[in-house]
Write a protein that holds these residues in place. Structure first.
Motif, PDB file in Angstrom:
ATOM      1  N   VAL A 137      18.672  49.611 -27.143  1.00 26.47           N
ATOM      2  CA  VAL A 137      18.361  48.735 -28.283  1.00 26.47           C
ATOM      3  C   VAL A 137      18.006  47.378 -27.985  1.00 26.47           C
ATOM      4  N   CYS A 138      16.857  46.943 -28.052  1.00 26.47           N
ATOM      5  CA  CYS A 138      16.648  45.675 -27.563  1.00 26.47           C
ATOM      6  C   CYS A 138      15.361  45.191 -28.158  1.00 26.47           C
ATOM      7  N   ALA A 139      15.180  43.726 -28.484  1.00 25.23           N
ATOM      8  CA  ALA A 139      13.941  43.175 -28.950  1.00 25.23           C
ATOM      9  C   ALA A 139      13.376  42.644 -27.627  1.00 25.23           C
ATOM     10  N   PRO A 140      11.934  42.107 -27.508  1.00 28.12           N
ATOM     11  CA  PRO A 140      11.453  41.565 -26.399  1.00 28.12           C
ATOM     12  C   PRO A 140      12.315  40.437 -26.037  1.00 28.12           C
ATOM     13  N   GLU A 141      12.742  39.576 -27.032  1.00 26.52           N
ATOM     14  CA  GLU A 141      13.469  38.309 -26.796  1.00 26.52           C
ATOM     15  C   GLU A 141      14.833  38.549 -26.119  1.00 26.52           C
ATOM     16  N   GLN A 142      15.303  39.684 -25.805  1.00 27.12           N
ATOM     17  CA  GLN A 142      16.348  39.749 -25.174  1.00 27.12           C
ATOM     18  C   GLN A 142      16.174  40.270 -23.606  1.00 27.12           C
ATOM     19  N   VAL A 143      15.013  40.431 -23.422  1.00 28.97           N
ATOM     20  CA  VAL A 143      14.554  40.793 -21.990  1.00 28.97           C
ATOM     21  C   VAL A 143      14.362  39.734 -21.016  1.00 28.97           C
ATOM     22  N   ILE A 144      14.906  39.432 -20.001  1.00 23.91           N
ATOM     23  CA  ILE A 144      14.537  38.576 -18.984  1.00 23.91           C
ATOM     24  C   ILE A 144      14.078  39.155 -17.794  1.00 23.91           C
ATOM     25  N   VAL A 145      13.084  38.756 -17.340  1.00 28.45           N
ATOM     26  CA  VAL A 145      12.127  39.145 -16.043  1.00 28.45           C
ATOM     27  C   VAL A 145      12.795  38.565 -14.810  1.00 28.45           C
ATOM     28  N   LEU A 146      13.236  39.356 -13.775  1.00 29.48           N
ATOM     29  CA  LEU A 146      13.767  38.850 -12.568  1.00 29.48           C
ATOM     30  C   LEU A 146      12.982  39.430 -11.575  1.00 29.48           C
ATOM     31  N   ALA A 147      13.534  38.690 -10.182  1.00 28.06           N
ATOM     32  CA  ALA A 147      12.780  39.144  -9.138  1.00 28.06           C
ATOM     33  C   ALA A 147      13.558  40.707  -8.615  1.00 28.06           C
ATOM     34  N   ALA A 148      14.720  40.967  -8.883  1.00 29.03           N
ATOM     35  CA  ALA A 148      15.257  42.244  -8.324  1.00 29.03           C
ATOM     36  C   ALA A 148      16.551  42.222  -8.978  1.00 29.03           C
ATOM     37  N   THR A 149      17.036  43.432  -9.051  1.00 27.88           N
ATOM     38  CA  THR A 149      18.400  43.809  -9.408  1.00 27.88           C
ATOM     39  C   THR A 149      19.482  42.902  -9.015  1.00 27.88           C
ATOM     40  N   GLN A 150      19.401  42.613  -7.745  1.00 22.75           N
ATOM     41  CA  GLN A 150      20.389  41.801  -6.748  1.00 22.75           C
ATOM     42  C   GLN A 150      20.340  40.431  -7.471  1.00 22.75           C
ATOM     43  N   GLN A 151      19.117  39.901  -7.869  1.00 19.68           N
ATOM     44  CA  GLN A 151      19.353  38.522  -8.650  1.00 19.68           C
ATOM     45  C   GLN A 151      19.977  38.647 -10.055  1.00 19.68           C
ATOM     46  N   GLY A 152      19.871  39.731 -10.703  1.00 14.82           N
ATOM     47  CA  GLY A 152      20.791  39.863 -11.977  1.00 14.82           C
ATOM     48  C   GLY A 152      21.945  40.010 -12.035  1.00 14.82           C
TER      49      GLY A 152
END
Length: 482
Positions: free
Chosen positions: A186-201
């Protein structure tokens, strides 16, 4: 260009041990020669039998030293070619004594820096070998198609500039659309953050939501890089046992957590799927404790029986769950793109933190990935890979049935890119080290435990290993066991 060594190991570097067990002396001498630069990356070492004769020791002495050096990343075995100094060494170059002195003393570092140095995670960068875990079939990736998309986007000068910290908007839209349809997120595009890797998350989550000394629960056995990342941030990581229904938090005696890390759709590394009652109870517990659940959905695209299971995040609308995913498994690791879905109230804090750390991911690659998804290539690629991985898993199971019966038991799995093999006899860590010398990447189950491990097991990644190479590697493993 590699060169063959003969007799050079007899000229021992100054400062290397001259006493202790013979295999430790051989190990120390070779390691010192590598770190001093006398044995350059790519250098071929003599055969163990030849080297043993030159040094006047038993061949098993040299084999044991090679196994240890391979396990630590100093040596690599190439099937049919010999043993070579690794191209990517696990430490800085320089003579052993000088290397140790060159490492900053703990007092010269911040507390966080000292913690990170003490963790010493594997540096990676080595080529994938048979049964490497978490590596997809890059040999089956549609590279020509990707190059056409890349060439088309490469003409856009706007993609050469700085970009938004949250990520390329079309890619965030494509990710949100895919997760909603395929994973029940359940999400909107505004909730998505693009990262370099899972480790960065994982690093961002610890920075934004936890303070030094806060408690974090981690599955046992579990993904060890989570433990390293969060301990590096000063968190108190506590292992919570996994049973047949997933994270058994009811049996935990640890203090209430601030963060709870889970892989509910395909527990890593056991493969267990968290039951619905356990998921609902975990969400309720998180609300009671004011904790945040971190759901790592690392490879659940690849399910071979029925549809992929819905994500935990969708059960509570993403109120207490932060959802992590990556293109490293579904596309290719070198892309270095992942995503984090956070509750709406946390978006601003995470975007600001992301911008302060490294600004943004490459705009060109984000745009090409968005095109790959929007034009239907991503869904088609996933379908193809499901069929391919099902075939490769079947090939592994058949080879193991013929060659490893009575020694290692492998059980089929409906999801994922690896299988867990149970050892009937022997020590998994010892066998893993011996396999590394033979060019086979097997990780022992106890490597994924914070506490003691009571089961002997090995992880077999099958996605990146073609059937013919798989059969050969299984035969080599059977010979090692014999």
């Amino acid at each position: 260009m590699s060169r063959r060594l003969r007799g050079e190991l007899l000229a021992l570097p100054a400062g290397t041990p001259q006493s202790g067990p013979l295999h430790r002396q051989v190990y120390a001498h070779i390691r010192a020669a590598i770190l001093s630069g006398r044995f350059a990356p790519g250098t071929r070492l003599p055969a163990t039998r030849t080297l043993a004769a030159e040094l006047g020791v038993a061949r098993n002495t040299v084999l044991t030293a090679f196994e240890q050096l391979a396990a630590e990343g100093y040596l690599q075995a190439r099937v049919g070619s010999g043993t070579f100094v690794a191209g990517e060494l696990p430490g800085p170059l320089g003579a052993t004594a000088r290397v140790d002195a060159a490492v900053p003393a703990p007092a010269a570092l911040s507390q966080r820096g000292a913690r990170l140095l003490a963790l010493r995670p594997p540096l990676g960068g080595t080529p994938a070998r048979a049964f490497a875990v978490g590596v997809p079939a890059t040999d089956a990736f549609p590279l020509a198609l990707w190059q056409r998309l890349l060439a088309a986007r490469g003409r856009e000068r706007g993609l050469l500039d700085y970009a938004a910290a949250q990520g390329h908007a079309p890619l965030r839209i494509a990710i949100a659309r895919h997760l909603t349809a395929a994973r029940g997120v359940v999400c909107a595009p505004e909730q998505v953050i693009v990262l370099a890797a899972t480790q960065q998350g994982l690093d961002l989550i610890a920075r934004v939501l936890a303070d030094s000394g806060d408690v974090a629960w981690l599955e046992e056995p579990g993904y060890r890089s989570v433990c390293q990342a969060w301990r590096g941030q000063g968190l108190r990581v506590e292992p919570v046992a996994v049973d047949a229904e997933g994270l058994n938090w009811q049996a935990a005696t640890h203090p209430p957590p601030r963060l709870i890390y889970v892989t509910p759709s395909h527990q890593f590394p056991s493969g267990v799927v968290m039951s619905l009652p356990r998921r609902l109870a975990l969400l309720e517990r998180a609300v009671q404790d004011g904790a945040w659940i971190v759901e790592d959905d690392y490879d659940s695209e690849f399910r071979y029986a029925g549809r992929p299971l819905a994500a935990l995040q969708g059960l509570d609308g993403g109120q207490r769950v932060l959802y992590l995913g990556t293109f490293a498994k579904s596309l290719f690791p070198g892309l270095r793109l992942a995503w984090l879905v956070v509750p709406p109230a946390l978006v601003e804090a995470f975007v600001v933190a992301r911008r302060l750390l490294d600004y943004h991911s490459p705009p060109l690659l984000q745009a090409v990935t968005a095109d790959f998804i929007d034009q239907g290539h991503f869904a088609a690629h996933i379908r193809r890979m499901r069929g391919l991985y099902a075939e490769r898993q079947a090939a592994l199971l058949e080879a193991a049935r013929r060659e490893l019966a009575g020694a290692i038991e492998l059980t089929p799995a409906d999801t994922g890119l690896h299988l867990l093999g149970r050892l009937q006899h022997g020590r998994a860590r010892h066998l893993s080290a011996r396999a590394a010398v033979a060019g086979i990447a097997l990780q022992a189950l106890d490597e994924f435990h914070i506490g003691p491990c009571r089961r002997e097991g090995l992880l077999f990644g099958y996605a990146a290993t073609p059937p013919e190479a798989m059969h050969s590697a299984v035969q080599q493993l059977a010979a090692l066991i014999d």
